[in-house]
Design a protein around this motif. Structure first.
Motif: not given
Length: 262
Positions: A21, A182-183, A211, A213-214, A217, A227, A236, A239-240
């Motif tokens: 991503n 992450t998450r 990032v 939790q989504n 993704i 994503v 997600g 965030d990226y």
């Protein structure tokens, strides 16, 4: 051209997901990127909807000098994907007996023209086997995805000691370029505690962006795309995009510091 390794000796932290991503987000900004899938599990390959049929060339052929990146590249979302295959697990057993086995990737990357890509991302397996060692020997820096839970901290400290060993013996220029949570949910107490612990250990190496939790993704990988292509408006994807912006800021700042010190 900068070589970035995505490493964590603990599995399930979102390493491959981040590699895919972030590459896609940077490609959307106009960056020229190749991504090498160096994990026999081939999750990065399948995450882009790619299947390597029996007898077809894949990343192994690049490592042993039989194919160039351009020979192997499959374009996805503006990214040149160098695919993997389960056959890489068998190849690892064969390569372990070869002299210079930890420097195969570095030697092959030296043949890539420096102006062909802005970044080459290398996704490594979640253990210190042959291909992870090759990534650590070849990379200018590594990105470390870290799930916001305490079991992840032990893996990061082990990776940090491994990086220091490689700096002494095989790759003096290797750096930990960034640690990314992450998450992560800043509303959860344990997530905030982990964030403080990581910052205390790594300082500004810890990215400001994280990032969340989504589910999109996870769904995107199953659909064979990033994503950002799957649902550009989900958390997600946002965030990226923000992570890609911070990545670029840090690369630019790091380049300026190197120029000043030269």
């Amino acid at each position: 051209m900068k070589i970035i390794g995505f490493c964590n000796l603990k599995g399930g932290v979102g390493k491959t997901t981040m590699c895919q991503n972030l590459a896609s987000a940077l490609a959307s900004l106009g960056r020229r990127i190749a991504v090498l899938d160096l994990d026999p599990q081939s999750n990065l390959t399948s995450g882009w909807g790619i299947t390597v049929e029996e007898g077809e060339p894949y990343v192994y052929d690049f490592l042993v000098g039989e194919s160039s990146l351009s020979d192997l590249a499959i374009k996805r979302e503006g990214v040149d994907v160098i695919p993997s295959s389960l056959d890489l697990a068998v190849a690892e057993l064969q390569l372990e007996r070869e002299p210079g086995r930890d420097s195969l990737l570095r030697s092959s990357l030296e043949n890539v023209p420096k102006d062909e890509y802005d970044y080459i991302f290398c996704d490594s397996p979640p253990q210190l086997g042959l291909f992870t060692r090759n990534v650590l020997a070849a990379a200018d820096e590594i990105m470390v995805p870290l799930e916001s839970e305490f079991y992840s901290l032990a893996g990061v400290r082990l990776l940090d000691s491994t990086v220091k060993l490689f700096q002494k013996r095989l790759n003096k220029g290797l750096e930990v370029g960034g640690v990314v949570l992450t998450r992560h949910n800043p509303k959860v107490v344990i997530n905030r505690d982990v964030q403080r612990e990581v910052f205390a250990y790594y300082g500004d190496v810890l990215y400001r962006r994280f990032v969340r939790q989504n589910i999109s993704i996870v769904e995107a990988s199953g659909a064979g795309m990033s994503v950002l292509s799957y649902d550009r408006n989900c958390n997600g994807a946002r965030d990226y995009r923000l992570l890609a912006e911070e990545f670029e800021e840090r690369q630019e700042s790091h380049g300026e510091k190197k120029t000043q010190s030269a």
